[in-house]
Motif scaffolding. Structure first.
Motif, PDB file in Angstrom:
ATOM      1  N   MET A 297      26.558  32.230  42.436  1.00 53.21           N
ATOM      2  CA  MET A 297      27.423  33.416  42.779  1.00 53.21           C
ATOM      3  C   MET A 297      27.654  34.142  41.446  1.00 53.21           C
ATOM      4  O   MET A 297      28.839  34.529  41.194  1.00 53.21           O
ATOM      5  N   LEU A 298      26.409  34.453  40.623  1.00 54.12           N
ATOM      6  CA  LEU A 298      26.935  35.128  39.298  1.00 54.12           C
ATOM      7  C   LEU A 298      27.908  34.373  38.668  1.00 54.12           C
ATOM      8  O   LEU A 298      28.129  33.271  38.174  1.00 54.12           O
ATOM      9  N   ASP A 299      29.042  35.289  38.332  1.00 55.82           N
ATOM     10  CA  ASP A 299      30.340  34.366  37.656  1.00 55.82           C
ATOM     11  C   ASP A 299      31.506  34.101  38.632  1.00 55.82           C
ATOM     12  O   ASP A 299      32.512  34.001  38.391  1.00 55.82           O
ATOM     13  N   GLY A 300      31.115  33.744  40.019  1.00 53.64           N
ATOM     14  CA  GLY A 300      31.716  33.165  40.723  1.00 53.64           C
ATOM     15  C   GLY A 300      32.974  34.207  41.435  1.00 53.64           C
ATOM     16  O   GLY A 300      32.790  35.262  41.359  1.00 53.64           O
ATOM     17  N   PRO A 301      33.966  33.661  42.412  1.00 54.10           N
ATOM     18  CA  PRO A 301      34.649  34.502  43.396  1.00 54.10           C
ATOM     19  C   PRO A 301      35.636  35.165  42.199  1.00 54.10           C
ATOM     20  O   PRO A 301      36.038  36.471  42.560  1.00 54.10           O
ATOM     21  N   PHE A 302      35.968  34.731  41.080  1.00 50.14           N
ATOM     22  CA  PHE A 302      36.761  35.446  40.448  1.00 50.14           C
ATOM     23  C   PHE A 302      36.037  36.622  39.635  1.00 50.14           C
ATOM     24  O   PHE A 302      36.755  37.610  39.323  1.00 50.14           O
ATOM     25  N   GLY A 303      34.736  36.405  39.331  1.00 49.34           N
ATOM     26  CA  GLY A 303      33.978  37.463  38.784  1.00 49.34           C
ATOM     27  C   GLY A 303      34.209  38.818  40.005  1.00 49.34           C
ATOM     28  O   GLY A 303      34.038  39.665  39.703  1.00 49.34           O
ATOM     29  N   SER A 304      34.057  38.384  41.368  1.00 44.39           N
ATOM     30  CA  SER A 304      33.878  39.412  42.458  1.00 44.39           C
ATOM     31  C   SER A 304      35.220  40.109  42.233  1.00 44.39           C
ATOM     32  O   SER A 304      35.505  41.342  42.646  1.00 44.39           O
ATOM     33  N   ALA A 305      36.375  39.518  42.070  1.00 41.89           N
ATOM     34  CA  ALA A 305      37.534  39.945  42.055  1.00 41.89           C
ATOM     35  C   ALA A 305      37.799  40.935  41.133  1.00 41.89           C
ATOM     36  O   ALA A 305      38.676  42.021  41.148  1.00 41.89           O
ATOM     37  N   LEU A 306      37.145  40.525  39.826  1.00 44.33           N
ATOM     38  CA  LEU A 306      37.277  41.470  38.550  1.00 44.33           C
ATOM     39  C   LEU A 306      36.301  42.773  38.705  1.00 44.33           C
ATOM     40  O   LEU A 306      36.772  43.874  38.594  1.00 44.33           O
ATOM     41  N   PHE A 307      35.290  42.668  39.422  1.00 49.12           N
ATOM     42  CA  PHE A 307      34.206  43.598  39.849  1.00 49.12           C
ATOM     43  C   PHE A 307      35.154  44.588  40.655  1.00 49.12           C
ATOM     44  O   PHE A 307      35.039  45.786  40.599  1.00 49.12           O
ATOM     45  N   LEU A 308      35.733  44.263  41.797  1.00 51.79           N
ATOM     46  CA  LEU A 308      36.529  44.929  42.818  1.00 51.79           C
ATOM     47  C   LEU A 308      37.360  45.871  41.989  1.00 51.79           C
ATOM     48  O   LEU A 308      37.849  46.958  42.452  1.00 51.79           O
ATOM     49  N   THR A 309      38.541  45.002  41.126  1.00 53.23           N
ATOM     50  CA  THR A 309      39.579  45.883  40.425  1.00 53.23           C
ATOM     51  C   THR A 309      38.806  47.203  39.642  1.00 53.23           C
ATOM     52  O   THR A 309      39.489  48.210  39.733  1.00 53.23           O
ATOM     53  N   ARG A 310      37.588  46.718  38.982  1.00 54.09           N
ATOM     54  CA  ARG A 310      36.997  47.825  38.214  1.00 54.09           C
ATOM     55  C   ARG A 310      36.517  49.123  39.232  1.00 54.09           C
ATOM     56  O   ARG A 310      36.491  50.286  38.685  1.00 54.09           O
ATOM     57  N   VAL A 311      35.682  48.584  40.238  1.00 55.50           N
ATOM     58  CA  VAL A 311      35.145  49.705  40.944  1.00 55.50           C
ATOM     59  C   VAL A 311      36.302  50.500  41.727  1.00 55.50           C
ATOM     60  O   VAL A 311      35.958  51.753  41.877  1.00 55.50           O
ATOM     61  N   LEU A 312      37.104  49.867  42.320  1.00 54.42           N
ATOM     62  CA  LEU A 312      38.242  50.673  42.837  1.00 54.42           C
ATOM     63  C   LEU A 312      39.098  51.522  42.071  1.00 54.42           C
ATOM     64  O   LEU A 312      39.404  52.867  42.606  1.00 54.42           O
ATOM     65  N   ARG A 313      39.341  50.958  40.718  1.00 47.85           N
ATOM     66  CA  ARG A 313      39.996  52.066  39.878  1.00 47.85           C
ATOM     67  C   ARG A 313      39.042  53.232  39.584  1.00 47.85           C
ATOM     68  O   ARG A 313      39.683  54.428  39.701  1.00 47.85           O
ATOM     69  N   ALA A 314      37.810  53.060  39.334  1.00 48.21           N
ATOM     70  CA  ALA A 314      36.874  54.177  39.240  1.00 48.21           C
ATOM     71  C   ALA A 314      36.744  55.087  40.301  1.00 48.21           C
ATOM     72  O   ALA A 314      36.617  56.195  40.224  1.00 48.21           O
ATOM     73  N   ARG A 315      37.164  54.631  41.792  1.00 46.49           N
ATOM     74  CA  ARG A 315      37.215  55.395  42.899  1.00 46.49           C
ATOM     75  C   ARG A 315      38.458  55.888  43.113  1.00 46.49           C
ATOM     76  O   ARG A 315      38.790  56.682  44.081  1.00 46.49           O
ATOM     77  N   GLY A 316      39.473  55.533  42.226  1.00 47.00           N
ATOM     78  CA  GLY A 316      40.986  56.111  42.430  1.00 47.00           C
ATOM     79  C   GLY A 316      41.660  55.319  43.651  1.00 47.00           C
ATOM     80  O   GLY A 316      42.559  55.888  44.257  1.00 47.00           O
ATOM     81  N   ILE A 317      41.273  54.124  43.825  1.00 45.50           N
ATOM     82  CA  ILE A 317      41.858  53.401  45.008  1.00 45.50           C
ATOM     83  C   ILE A 317      42.669  52.211  44.314  1.00 45.50           C
ATOM     84  O   ILE A 317      42.270  51.335  43.786  1.00 45.50           O
ATOM     85  N   ALA A 318      43.718  52.323  44.961  1.00 49.56           N
ATOM     86  CA  ALA A 318      45.016  51.272  44.334  1.00 49.56           C
ATOM     87  C   ALA A 318      44.667  49.956  45.371  1.00 49.56           C
ATOM     88  O   ALA A 318      44.483  50.109  46.453  1.00 49.56           O
ATOM     89  N   ILE A 319      45.024  48.667  44.660  1.00 50.36           N
ATOM     90  CA  ILE A 319      45.063  47.431  45.339  1.00 50.36           C
ATOM     91  C   ILE A 319      46.273  47.021  45.576  1.00 50.36           C
ATOM     92  O   ILE A 319      47.160  46.620  44.754  1.00 50.36           O
ATOM     93  N   ALA A 320      46.772  47.000  46.860  1.00 47.04           N
ATOM     94  CA  ALA A 320      48.103  46.927  47.268  1.00 47.04           C
ATOM     95  C   ALA A 320      48.327  45.137  47.240  1.00 47.04           C
ATOM     96  O   ALA A 320      47.368  44.415  47.531  1.00 47.04           O
ATOM     97  N   PRO A 321      49.369  44.712  46.973  1.00 44.77           N
ATOM     98  CA  PRO A 321      49.659  43.345  47.076  1.00 44.77           C
ATOM     99  C   PRO A 321      49.323  42.741  48.239  1.00 44.77           C
ATOM    100  O   PRO A 321      49.666  43.438  49.393  1.00 44.77           O
ATOM    101  N   GLY A 322      48.745  41.731  48.415  1.00 41.68           N
ATOM    102  CA  GLY A 322      48.177  41.042  49.768  1.00 41.68           C
ATOM    103  C   GLY A 322      46.991  41.391  50.063  1.00 41.68           C
ATOM    104  O   GLY A 322      46.449  41.003  51.116  1.00 41.68           O
ATOM    105  N   THR A 323      46.171  42.258  49.381  1.00 35.08           N
ATOM    106  CA  THR A 323      44.789  42.745  49.589  1.00 35.08           C
ATOM    107  C   THR A 323      43.760  41.525  49.598  1.00 35.08           C
ATOM    108  O   THR A 323      44.012  40.727  48.576  1.00 35.08           O
ATOM    109  N   TRP A 324      43.117  41.167  50.412  1.00 34.59           N
ATOM    110  CA  TRP A 324      42.224  40.308  50.460  1.00 34.59           C
ATOM    111  C   TRP A 324      40.683  40.678  49.723  1.00 34.59           C
ATOM    112  O   TRP A 324      40.324  41.610  49.947  1.00 34.59           O
TER     113      TRP A 324
END
Length: 264
Positions: free
Chosen positions: A203-230
Motif C-alpha cells: 500500500m505505497l507508504d501505508g495507511p498513514f501515507g493515505s492520511a497525509l495525502f488526504l490532508t494535502r489534497v483537501l487543503r488544496a481544495r479548501g476543505i477543512a478536516i473536522a475532528p472525528g473525520t474518518w
C-alpha cells in the motif's frame, strides 16, 4: 493540484450522478464528457457535495495504478463518505449495507484512521501520526450507479464520490502507535470463501501515507478536516466485486473480525 470551479457541463454531470443515486437507477453511459484530469474530477465531486447537502463523516482514499501515476500527477484519489452511511459495528454487529445492484458494487478490507485535531503545520509521514486519534479495522463499500466507474481511469472514479457508498467501522486496533501495521495479515471473505489475503506492504507508504495525502489534497481544495473525520485508507486485499444478498467479512491479524451483508 489546483482547485477548479465546475463548469456548467461538470455541474450537469454532478446532478446526473446525484439523481441516479437518489433514484437508485443505473447510468448506462457516463453522463457527459469524462474528466481527463483530477482537478476536473474534483470540480465535479465538489459540485455534487454542495448539491447533496449531507454532512461528510470521512473520506475514502484509493490508489492510482502505477502505470497511470505520471499521467495523473499522483498516486491516490479521494472521495467523501457521508455521515449517514458510516455504520459502527465495533461490537460485532453485522449491518446491511446497500449498493447499486445494477451499477458497480465492491467491498474492501481497509484500515480506518480517525483524525483528532488537524492543525496548519506541514505534516510529513512521521508527524501525521500526531493528528490521528484512533485506528480501527473496517470495510469500505464501493458502489456507483455507473457500472463502468472503474474502467475509464481514476479521474472518472473520483468524479462520482470516488466510488464510495458507505463504511463499516470494525473493532479498534489496540496499541496501534506501537504496532507494526504494515506487516499485519489481512484476509477477506465473501459468503465464507476466502478471496483475498495480503499485508499493507503493497500500500505505497501505508495507511498513514493515505492520511497525509488526504490532508494535502483537501487543503488544496479548501476543505477543512473536522475532528472525528474518518479516513478509509485503501484496499488491502483488493477491490472485491460483490452482489446484493452476499456477505463480506474481513479478518485482521487473525483475530479481529468485521462483517456486513449487502443489499440492493
Amino acid at each position: 493540484m489546483t482547485k477548479m470551479l465546475a463548469t456548467s457541463e461538470q455541474q450537469a454531470i454532478a446532478k446526473a450522478f446525484l439523481a441516479a443515486r437518489s433514484a437508485k437507477t443505473p447510468l448506462t453511459d457516463y453522463p457527459g464528457a469524462m474528466p481527463q484530469a483530477l482537478d476536473e474530477a474534483y470540480a465535479i465531486q465538489d459540485s455534487a457535495i454542495a448539491l447533496d447537502g449531507r454532512s461528510i463523516g470521512g473520506w475514502k482514499v484509493g490508489r492510482i495504478a502505477d502505470d497511470l501515476v505520471a499521467r495523473y500527477g499522483g498516486n491516490r484519489i479521494a472521495g467523501p463518505i457521508f455521515t449517514d452511511e458510516i455504520i459502527d459495528a465495533a461490537d460485532g454487529d453485522v449491518p446491511a449495507m446497500p449498493v447499486y445492484g445494477a451499477g458497480f458494487a465492491a467491498a474492501e478490507a481497509e484500515v480506518l484512521l480517525r483524525f483528532g485535531d488537524v492543525d496548519t503545520r506541514d505534516y510529513d509521514i512521521v508527524s501525521i501520526r500526531d493528528a490521528i486519534a484512533e485506528v480501527r479495522t473496517g470495510i469500505e463499500i464501493a458502489s456507483s450507479p455507473f457500472p463502468g466507474i472503474n474502467q475509464h481511469g481514476p479521474a472518472v472514479t473520483a468524479s462520482d464520490y470516488g466510488n464510495n457508498k458507505g463504511l463499516v467501522l470494525g473493532p479498534p486496533i489496540a496499541g496501534w502507535r506501537d504496532a507494526d501495521l504494515i506487516a499485519m495479515p489481512v484476509e477477506f471473505r465473501i459468503d465464507g470463501e476466502r478471496i483475498g489475503a495480503a499485508t499493507m506492504e503493497a500500500m505505497l507508504d501505508g495507511p498513514f501515507g493515505s492520511a497525509l495525502f488526504l490532508t494535502r489534497v483537501l487543503r488544496a481544495r479548501g476543505i477543512a478536516i473536522a475532528p472525528g473525520t474518518w479516513v478509509s485508507a485503501g484496499a488491502i486485499t483488493g477491490v472485491h466485486e460483490i452482489r446484493p444478498g452476499q456477505s463480506a467479512e474481513a479478518l485482521f491479524d487473525g483475530k479481529i473480525r468485521v462483517s456486513c451483508t449487502i443489499t440492493g
